[in-house]
Design an enzyme around this catalytic site. Structure first.
Site, mmCIF file in Angstrom:
data_model
loop_
_atom_site.group_PDB
_atom_site.id
_atom_site.type_symbol
_atom_site.label_atom_id
_atom_site.label_comp_id
_atom_site.label_asym_id
_atom_site.label_seq_id
_atom_site.Cartn_x
_atom_site.Cartn_y
_atom_site.Cartn_z
ATOM 1 N N ASP A 131 72.475 -73.108 116.944
ATOM 2 C CA ASP A 131 71.296 -72.289 116.673
ATOM 3 C C ASP A 131 71.302 -71.035 117.531
ATOM 4 O O ASP A 131 71.562 -71.091 118.738
ATOM 5 C CB ASP A 131 70.037 -73.126 116.955
ATOM 6 N N ASP A 162 67.628 -65.061 113.283
ATOM 7 C CA ASP A 162 67.297 -66.471 113.453
ATOM 8 C C ASP A 162 68.068 -67.328 112.453
ATOM 9 O O ASP A 162 67.836 -67.234 111.244
ATOM 10 C CB ASP A 162 65.794 -66.681 113.273
#
Length: 473
Positions: free
Chosen positions: A356, A148
C-alpha cells in the site's frame, strides 16, 4: 617488526569500516552518517536522481506532501507537517481500516445533511503522504492530488463550492464551465449503474435545466466525505499524453481534514481507478518510486518499463483479496536481519500482505514482528532505547553519535524475490524501527511506504505480479 601485526589489524579494520561506509552490506551492516537522516529541512534537490525508463513517455514527478518538493500554495505558505505521533495515529487508523475491509468487516455508515453514503469505501485520506500534479480539463488546469493504491474513484474539488462546503486547497478550484471537454454523467446510463455496482453511487440530482445527473459519494475510514457529480473529463498526464473521457468525481461537498490538496488519484484495482480505466492502453500496469527523504522527488508511471530500463526487477506473484478488487496482495516468505534469516514459520505469512502506498509503517503478523524486533534490538544494542512513540516500540537515542551502524533488513517474497530495504530510509522512521506487530497471525498484514522507499514498485495485474527495482530514485 613487533608492530607489524598491529598495523595489519588497523589496516584491515580501516578497510572493513570503509567498505561499510560506502554502503556495502556484505557483512549485514551499514554505517550511516547521522546527517543523512536529517533531511527534512533541506531545500528541494535540483539534481534528479530518478532512474525511470528514459524511453517511457508517461512518467510524472512524485513528491512527499509535506516535503520541499511539493507544490506550494498560491500565497507561498508552507503547510506545517503533523508530528510523528499524529502521523502514527492516522496511520494506525488507516491500517486498521484496510485490515477490516480485507477481512470483510464493513464500517458503519453515516449521513450528513441528507447525504447518505452506504459504507466506508476508502481508507483514511489524512494518512496519505505522496502527491502528483496532473492537468484536468481543456485547457488543462493543474491539480495536485494525493495518490492512493487503497482507493479507486479519483476526484477533485469543483466550482461552485464555497468555504462551507469545500476545504482550502493549494490550487484554484477546478471550474467545469471553463473546460470544453467536461461532461457530467447522466443518471440513466450504464456508467452510472456501474458506479452503483462499485458502491460509489449516491443517487441522482437535477440541475438547473432539469437534467437528471449521476451523483457519487465516498466516505473514508476516518469518516471524511466527498460528494458531487460523477463526470468525465480529459486528464493530462504529461504534455504528450492525455486520457480522454476519464471518469472522476467533481466534488461539490467535502467534509473532513483533507489538508489543502486538490483531490485524490485512485490507483486501486477496481473498475473506477485510473489503472483500470487505462488498462487497454497500459495493460493494467503502473509503478512508482517513493524518494528516500522529503527533499527529493520520485515518479509515478503508467505501463511497464522497457527491457533496457536501468537496473533489474525481482518479481513475486500478485494476488487479490476476495470481494475487494481494490487491494494488491503479495506473500512474504521470510525476513532477514543483518544477513541472517529469522526463524519464522511460513504459516505465519499465510494471510498475505497488502502492499500500500498510503500506509506508513509496515504491519506484520505478531509472531513475525516479535522475531524481527528481537533480532534488530540485539544488532542495535550499542545504542540506548527510548520509550515507545505511539505504537513504535523500538526507538533509539542517537545523541552524541556522528555515525550509526544499522543492520540490513531484507524481505523475501513468494517465488524467491528478496529485497534489501534502503538503509536507513527504508528501515528507520525518525530513529524508530518502521514496523509494528499485529494482535494475531490470522489477519492480513500491510507493507507500508517506508519499506518501499527508493524502489520502483511495479504493479502489473496483466501479468499477475509485483516487481521491485532498487535504487530507482
Amino acid at each position: 617488526m613487533a608492530s607489524s601485526p598491529l598495523l595489519l589489524c588497523v589496516l584491515l579494520l580501516y578497510t572493513y569500516c570503509l567498505t561499510i561506509a560506502l554502503g556495502n552490506s556484505e557483512h549485514g551492516f551499514v554505517l550511516v552518517p547521522r546527517s543523512s537522516s536529517a533531511s527534512s529541512g533541506l531545500p528541494c534537490s535540483s539534481v534528479s536522481q530518478v532512474t525511470s525508463d528514459p524511453n517511457r513517455v508517461l512518467s510524472v514527478p512524485l513528491a512527499h506532501r509535506y516535503g520541499a518538493c511539493a507544490p506550494s500554495s498560491p500565497s507561498g505558505a508552507t503547510d506545517r507537517p503533523p508530528s510523528l505521533a499524529e502521523r502514527l495515529r492516522r496511520d494506525r487508523a488507516r491500517r486498521s481500516h484496510l485490515i477490516s475491509k480485507a477481512s470483510g468487516r464493513s464500517s458503519i455508515s453515516q449521513s450528513d445533511a441528507g447525504v447518505s453514503i452506504p459504507t466506508s469505501l476508502g481508507a483514511a485520506v489524512d494518512s496519505l503522504e505522496y502527491v502528483v500534479t496532473l492537468g484536468f480539463g481543456t485547457p488543462a488546469v493543474p491539480q495536485t492530488v494525493l495518490i492512493d493504491t487503497g482507493s479507486d474513484l479519483s476526484w477533485v474539488q469543483c466550482q461552485p463550492c464555497d468555504a462551507s462546503a469545500c476545504y482550502p486547497q493549494k490550487d484554484p478550484l477546478f471550474d467545469p464551465s471553463a473546460s470544453s471537454t467536461y461532461a457530467p454523467v447522466p443518471c440513466d446510463t450504464q456508467a452510472c449503474r456501474d458506479l452503483a455496482a462499485g458502491s460509489y453511487n449516491n443517487g441522482c440530482t437535477t440541475n438547473a435545466t432539469g437534467a437528471s445527473l449521476c451523483r457519487y459519494g465516498i466516505e473514508y475510514g476516518n469518516f471524511d466525505t466527498t460528494v458531487g457529480l460523477y463526470s468525465t473529463e480529459t486528464l493530462t498526464l504529461t504534455p504528450a499524453v492525455s486520457i480522454t473521457n476519464f471518469s472522476f468525481g467533481c466534488g461539490l461537498r467535502q467534509r473532513g481534514t483533507f489538508d489543502r490538496f486538490d483531490g485524490l488519484l485512485g490507483l486501486g484495482g477496481a473498475p473506477e481507478s485510473l489503472v483500470s480505466q487505462t488498462a487497454e492502453t497500459y495493460g493494467g500496469a503502473f509503478s512508482y518510486c517513493l524518494p528516500p527523504g522529503n527533499s527529493s522527488t520520485g515518479f509515478l508511471a503508467l505501463g511497464t518499463p522497457s527491457n533496457n530500463t536501468p537496473g533489474s526487477f525481482q518479481f513475486t506473484p500478485l494476488h487479490g483479496v476476495p470481494g475487494q478488487a481494490t487491494f494488491y496482495l503479495v506473500t512474504l516468505a521470510g525476513i532477514s536481519v543483518g544477513g541472517k534469516q529469522l526463524d519464522i514459520p511460513p504459516a505465519v505469512f499465510s494471510k498475505g500482505m497488502i502492499i500500500d502506498s498510503g500506509t506508513v509503517v509496515t504491519g506484520l503478523p505478531g509472531t513475525a514482528y516479535s522475531a524481527l524486533r528481537t533480532a534488530f534490538r540485539s544488532a542495535m544494542s550499542a545504542y540506548p532505547l527510548l520509550p515507545p512513540n505511539e505504537e513504535l516500540d523500538t526507538c533509539y537515542n542517537f545523541t552524541g553519535f556522528s555515525n550509526v551502524t544499522v543492520p540490513t533488513v531484507s524481505l523475501t517474497f513468494d517465488g524467491g524475490a528478496t529485497i534489501d530495504l534502503d538503509v536507513p530510509s527504508g528501515i528507520l522512521l525518525e530513529d524508530c524501527l518502521a514496523f509494528v506487530g499485529g494482535s494475531s497471525d490470522r489477519e492480513v498484514g500491510i507493507i507500508g511506504n517506508v519499506n518501499q522507499r527508493t524502489f520502483e514498485v511495479l504493479y502489473d495485474s496483466g501479468r499477475g505480479h509485483v516487481g521491485f527495482r532498487p535504487g530507482a530514485c
